[in-house]
Write a protein that holds these residues in place. Structure first.
Motif, PDB file in Angstrom:
ATOM      1  N   GLU A   1      12.261   1.341   2.396  1.00  0.00           N
ATOM      2  CA  GLU A   1      11.789  -0.570   2.466  1.00  0.00           C
ATOM      3  C   GLU A   1      13.176  -0.833   3.038  1.00  0.00           C
ATOM      4  O   GLU A   1      14.788  -1.199   2.390  1.00  0.00           O
ATOM      5  CB  GLU A   1      11.172  -0.768   1.283  1.00  0.00           C
ATOM      6  CG  GLU A   1      10.106   0.241   1.081  1.00  0.00           C
ATOM      7  CD  GLU A   1       8.713   0.281   1.740  1.00  0.00           C
ATOM      8  OE1 GLU A   1       9.007  -0.749   3.351  1.00  0.00           O
ATOM      9  OE2 GLU A   1       7.508   0.346   1.785  1.00  0.00           O
ATOM     10  N   ASP A   2      12.758  -2.346   3.677  1.00  0.00           N
ATOM     11  CA  ASP A   2      14.105  -3.160   4.110  1.00  0.00           C
ATOM     12  C   ASP A   2      13.182  -3.834   2.764  1.00  0.00           C
ATOM     13  O   ASP A   2      12.633  -5.316   2.922  1.00  0.00           O
ATOM     14  CB  ASP A   2      13.926  -3.732   5.356  1.00  0.00           C
ATOM     15  CG  ASP A   2      14.707  -4.389   5.570  1.00  0.00           C
ATOM     16  OD1 ASP A   2      16.107  -5.159   4.897  1.00  0.00           O
ATOM     17  OD2 ASP A   2      14.123  -5.510   6.767  1.00  0.00           O
TER      18      ASP A   2
ATOM     19  N   ALA B   1       0.933  -1.477   0.046  1.00  0.00           N
ATOM     20  CA  ALA B   1       0.077   0.467   0.349  1.00  0.00           C
ATOM     21  C   ALA B   1       0.999   0.952  -0.080  1.00  0.00           C
ATOM     22  O   ALA B   1       0.288   1.951  -0.055  1.00  0.00           O
ATOM     23  CB  ALA B   1      -1.210  -0.006   0.815  1.00  0.00           C
ATOM     24  N   ALA B   2       2.729   1.455   0.333  1.00  0.00           N
ATOM     25  CA  ALA B   2       3.331   2.007  -0.074  1.00  0.00           C
ATOM     26  C   ALA B   2       3.368   2.490  -1.199  1.00  0.00           C
ATOM     27  O   ALA B   2       4.482   3.356  -1.215  1.00  0.00           O
ATOM     28  CB  ALA B   2       4.420   1.849   1.204  1.00  0.00           C
ATOM     29  N   VAL B   3       3.368   1.944  -2.673  1.00  0.00           N
ATOM     30  CA  VAL B   3       3.393   2.424  -3.652  1.00  0.00           C
ATOM     31  C   VAL B   3       2.458   3.391  -3.823  1.00  0.00           C
ATOM     32  O   VAL B   3       1.060   3.667  -3.926  1.00  0.00           O
ATOM     33  CB  VAL B   3       3.732   1.450  -4.236  1.00  0.00           C
ATOM     34  CG1 VAL B   3       2.651   1.565  -5.763  1.00  0.00           C
ATOM     35  CG2 VAL B   3       3.885  -0.113  -3.757  1.00  0.00           C
ATOM     36  N   HIS B   4       2.551   4.275  -5.003  1.00  0.00           N
ATOM     37  CA  HIS B   4       2.067   5.069  -4.837  1.00  0.00           C
ATOM     38  C   HIS B   4       0.372   5.410  -5.921  1.00  0.00           C
ATOM     39  O   HIS B   4       0.844   3.676  -6.331  1.00  0.00           O
ATOM     40  CB  HIS B   4       2.439   5.998  -6.597  1.00  0.00           C
ATOM     41  CG  HIS B   4       2.151   7.279  -6.531  1.00  0.00           C
ATOM     42  ND1 HIS B   4       1.349   7.564  -7.180  1.00  0.00           N
ATOM     43  CD2 HIS B   4       3.397   8.404  -7.337  1.00  0.00           C
ATOM     44  CE1 HIS B   4       1.318   9.136  -7.152  1.00  0.00           C
ATOM     45  NE2 HIS B   4       2.601   9.973  -7.214  1.00  0.00           N
ATOM     46  N   PRO B   5      -0.406   5.616  -4.939  1.00  0.00           N
ATOM     47  CA  PRO B   5      -1.541   4.959  -5.679  1.00  0.00           C
ATOM     48  C   PRO B   5      -2.207   6.006  -6.290  1.00  0.00           C
ATOM     49  O   PRO B   5      -2.985   4.181  -7.720  1.00  0.00           O
ATOM     50  CB  PRO B   5      -2.599   6.042  -4.967  1.00  0.00           C
ATOM     51  CG  PRO B   5      -1.574   6.513  -3.400  1.00  0.00           C
ATOM     52  CD  PRO B   5      -0.419   6.999  -4.420  1.00  0.00           C
ATOM     53  N   GLU B   6      -1.238   6.348  -7.833  1.00  0.00           N
ATOM     54  CA  GLU B   6      -1.261   6.088  -8.843  1.00  0.00           C
ATOM     55  C   GLU B   6      -0.923   5.035  -9.945  1.00  0.00           C
ATOM     56  O   GLU B   6      -1.970   4.281 -10.753  1.00  0.00           O
ATOM     57  CB  GLU B   6      -1.310   7.182 -10.005  1.00  0.00           C
ATOM     58  CG  GLU B   6      -2.030   8.506  -8.614  1.00  0.00           C
ATOM     59  CD  GLU B   6      -1.552  10.193  -9.780  1.00  0.00           C
ATOM     60  OE1 GLU B   6      -1.129   9.964 -10.718  1.00  0.00           O
ATOM     61  OE2 GLU B   6      -2.115  10.722  -9.329  1.00  0.00           O
ATOM     62  N   ALA B   7       0.335   4.644  -9.814  1.00  0.00           N
ATOM     63  CA  ALA B   7       0.919   3.433  -9.836  1.00  0.00           C
ATOM     64  C   ALA B   7       0.310   1.641  -9.756  1.00  0.00           C
ATOM     65  O   ALA B   7      -0.604   1.556 -10.245  1.00  0.00           O
ATOM     66  CB  ALA B   7       2.221   3.017  -9.730  1.00  0.00           C
TER      67      ALA B   7
ATOM     68  N   ILE C   1       5.922   2.575   6.649  1.00  0.00           N
ATOM     69  CA  ILE C   1       6.429   1.193   5.530  1.00  0.00           C
ATOM     70  C   ILE C   1       5.602   0.255   6.147  1.00  0.00           C
ATOM     71  O   ILE C   1       5.226   0.222   6.279  1.00  0.00           O
ATOM     72  CB  ILE C   1       7.793   0.855   6.112  1.00  0.00           C
ATOM     73  CG1 ILE C   1       7.682   0.194   7.314  1.00  0.00           C
ATOM     74  CG2 ILE C   1       9.019   2.676   6.072  1.00  0.00           C
ATOM     75  CD1 ILE C   1       9.768  -0.020   7.903  1.00  0.00           C
ATOM     76  N   THR C   2       6.248  -0.805   4.350  1.00  0.00           N
ATOM     77  CA  THR C   2       5.172  -1.959   4.345  1.00  0.00           C
ATOM     78  C   THR C   2       5.340  -2.599   5.943  1.00  0.00           C
ATOM     79  O   THR C   2       6.224  -3.418   5.916  1.00  0.00           O
ATOM     80  CB  THR C   2       5.966  -2.833   2.790  1.00  0.00           C
ATOM     81  OG1 THR C   2       6.425  -2.134   2.549  1.00  0.00           O
ATOM     82  CG2 THR C   2       5.088  -3.992   2.920  1.00  0.00           C
ATOM     83  N   ASP C   3       4.681  -3.546   5.628  1.00  0.00           N
ATOM     84  CA  ASP C   3       4.545  -4.516   7.383  1.00  0.00           C
ATOM     85  C   ASP C   3       4.480  -5.800   6.655  1.00  0.00           C
ATOM     86  O   ASP C   3       4.058  -6.403   6.080  1.00  0.00           O
ATOM     87  CB  ASP C   3       2.596  -4.415   7.487  1.00  0.00           C
ATOM     88  CG  ASP C   3       2.740  -5.122   8.759  1.00  0.00           C
ATOM     89  OD1 ASP C   3       2.897  -6.039   9.232  1.00  0.00           O
ATOM     90  OD2 ASP C   3       1.602  -4.807   9.613  1.00  0.00           O
ATOM     91  N   VAL C   4       5.537  -6.141   7.230  1.00  0.00           N
ATOM     92  CA  VAL C   4       6.695  -6.866   6.301  1.00  0.00           C
ATOM     93  C   VAL C   4       5.498  -7.705   7.119  1.00  0.00           C
ATOM     94  O   VAL C   4       5.593  -9.507   6.467  1.00  0.00           O
ATOM     95  CB  VAL C   4       7.786  -6.924   7.397  1.00  0.00           C
ATOM     96  CG1 VAL C   4       8.744  -8.360   6.574  1.00  0.00           C
ATOM     97  CG2 VAL C   4       8.775  -5.992   6.735  1.00  0.00           C
ATOM     98  N   ALA C   5       6.006  -8.196   8.316  1.00  0.00           N
ATOM     99  CA  ALA C   5       4.594  -9.628   9.673  1.00  0.00           C
ATOM    100  C   ALA C   5       3.539  -9.767   8.435  1.00  0.00           C
ATOM    101  O   ALA C   5       2.700 -10.562   7.992  1.00  0.00           O
ATOM    102  CB  ALA C   5       4.208  -9.482  10.720  1.00  0.00           C
ATOM    103  N   ALA C   6       2.864  -8.597   7.318  1.00  0.00           N
ATOM    104  CA  ALA C   6       1.532  -8.911   6.833  1.00  0.00           C
ATOM    105  C   ALA C   6       1.754  -9.584   5.583  1.00  0.00           C
ATOM    106  O   ALA C   6       1.309  -9.799   4.955  1.00  0.00           O
ATOM    107  CB  ALA C   6       1.168  -7.778   6.784  1.00  0.00           C
ATOM    108  N   LEU C   7       3.175  -9.218   4.903  1.00  0.00           N
ATOM    109  CA  LEU C   7       3.499  -9.227   3.715  1.00  0.00           C
ATOM    110  C   LEU C   7       4.176 -10.778   3.109  1.00  0.00           C
ATOM    111  O   LEU C   7       3.711 -11.421   2.587  1.00  0.00           O
ATOM    112  CB  LEU C   7       5.237  -8.653   3.687  1.00  0.00           C
ATOM    113  CG  LEU C   7       5.109  -9.261   1.744  1.00  0.00           C
ATOM    114  CD1 LEU C   7       4.454  -8.169   0.921  1.00  0.00           C
ATOM    115  CD2 LEU C   7       6.627  -8.106   1.654  1.00  0.00           C
TER     116      LEU C   7
END
Length: 450
Positions: free
Chosen positions: A221-222, A162-168, A192-198
């Motif tokens: 991001e990691d 979800a931290a990727v550009h919304p328009e992209a 930043i991206t929730d790594v556990a959810a990922l």
């Protein structure tokens, strides 16, 4: 008298109507029922002569807020970076400015070499083995990466942060709908991206994991952790990266990315009120033949002299449509040239210095803005040149933006437009062009608005 265009006289009009066998222009629309035709006259002014038209268009253009009229702290994908004057000089040369696709290499060596240099620069920045001759923009490049990953893995599940550009992500969703791809969006934690959810979202149906670096909120991001999660499931890791930031951040290719895409706008390309920009697309060597668009390669002629040719063109114009990897037919060669000239002018040290200025100035701005009463940093994360602030509860960001514009500033991006949970948050971008005085004045202006 010479004209900038070819005018049409009444004699011309009559001759054309006579040639096709009708009396009036209205006769051309006889097959369209009267009930669906526009009745009356369009609300347009009378025809203007050339001088009056230019004045009119200049007045309209003058109503826009732009980087020359306002001090910009607005980013969210398009940034006010310094553009060396040599760039416009080079791209204005007619052999570049009017060049089309270089199908005939024997007469297109200059254009082909320019594209080859762009590919080489992108490979060096991203740490990847192969880059293509550019894409429309960063958003379409990301969607094409998802398509490539699906074809390579023969899977249809795309996991995107979800931290990727919304328009992209919007372009990705449109592409996925037509190709039957499933999009799974993973949330964020502290910007930043929730790594556990990922980790929970990735399974044996996953074709690719898509992340942004730095992400839409500016956070770093990691990628190393994400690479392990993706490759453990035999999925591809796709990274959408700001190419300017790669002058200082570790290259995604060296952190295990399979595909690196992004928008080259930060590399000497004007924002131009929203575009056009230039996308880039780079891959690991095993994926080379699945890349969309085309690749320019280097070779030698019969005399042993270096030359350039279109090497790979895995697109529907050149091979059977059902075997094409993409329907992308054009690249942004002129704007790719902007990026190439920028990188050649800046060099390694210049690029690193520009990155350091972005970091130092944005961190000064974050400290200065967080000292404004009621304003706090939204996330406690490392960032490059963009960060989010939280304004006092109940603040009308639209009104704040209007007041800042009146004070001569382009304020930050309203994150509540795309993330309801971040209503009242503003995304601030600070580039190497911003001075300490401008940052201080912006902070004072924002305080006055609140």
């Amino acid at each position: 008298m010479r004209h900038r265009y070819l005018p049409m006289t009444e004699e011309d009009r009559s001759a054309m109507l006579g040639t096709i066998g009708v009396q009036t222009v209205d006769d051309l629309f006889a097959d369209i029922p009267e009930t669906v035709r526009y009745q009356g006259r369009l609300p347009l002014s009378e025809a203007l002569d050339e001088y009056a038209l230019l004045r009119h268009m200049n007045r309209l253009a003058g109503r826009n807020a732009h980087f020359d009229s306002h001090i910009s702290f607005l980013g969210a994908g398009l940034y006010d970076h310094h553009i060396p004057v040599v760039i416009n000089h080079v791209i204005s040369r007619s052999e570049f400015y009017t060049a089309y696709t270089p199908y005939q290499p024997e007469i297109s060596q200059g254009e082909l070499q320019a594209i080859f240099e762009f590919q080489s620069y992108i490979c060096e920045l991203t740490g990847m083995k192969v880059a293509n001759a550019s894409m429309y923009d960063g958003a379409t490049a990301l969607a094409e990466a998802a398509v490539l990953a699906s074809g390579q893995t023969r899977r249809t599940r795309i996991v995107v942060s979800a931290a990727v550009h919304p328009e992209a992500r919007g372009v990705l969703a449109t592409t996925a709908r037509g190709l039957g791809l499933e999009i799974v969006t993973v949330g964020t934690a502290d910007g930043i991206t929730d790594v556990a959810a990922l980790a929970a979202a990735i399974d044996d149906r996953t074709a690719a994991v898509l992340v942004q670096y730095p992400n839409f909120f500016g956070g770093i991001e990691d990628l190393a952790a994400m690479e392990k999660l993706a490759h453990r499931a035999k999925a591809l890791l796709v990274v959408s990266a700001n190419p300017l930031a790669l002058g200082l951040l570790e290259a995604p290719g060296r952190l295990g990315a399979d595909i690196v895409v992004g928008d080259a706008q930060p590399l000497g390309i004007s924002a131009s009120l929203g575009g056009p920009t230039c996308g880039y697309f780079a891959v690991a060597e095993p994926l080379m033949r699945r890349m969309p668009g085309r690749i320019v390669g280097q070779t030698v002629d019969r005399s042993g002299k270096r030359g350039f040719v279109l090497t790979l063109q895995a697109r529907e114009q050149h091979i059977r449509r059902e075997k094409a990897t993409s329907n992308i037919c054009s690249n942004q060669a002129l704007l790719a040239l902007c990026a190439s000239v920028y990188l050649s002018v800046m060099g390694r040290e210049g690029l690193r210095e520009a990155c350091e200025l972005n970091i130092r100035k944005s961190h000064y701005a974050a400290k200065r803005l967080s000292a404004v009463p009621g304003v706090t940093l939204a996330f406690n994360i490392p960032f490059f040149n963009e960060f989010a602030v939280k304004l006092p509860e109940g603040t009308d960001l639209s009104a704040v933006g209007s007041k800042l514009a009146q004070a001569g500033f382009l304020g930050g991006y309203d994150l509540g437009r795309d993330y309801p949970e971040l209503a009242g948050h503003m995304l601030i971008a600070v580039t190497e062009k911003r001075t300490r005085t401008e940052i201080d004045e912006f902070a004072s202006a924002l305080e006055g608005c609140l």
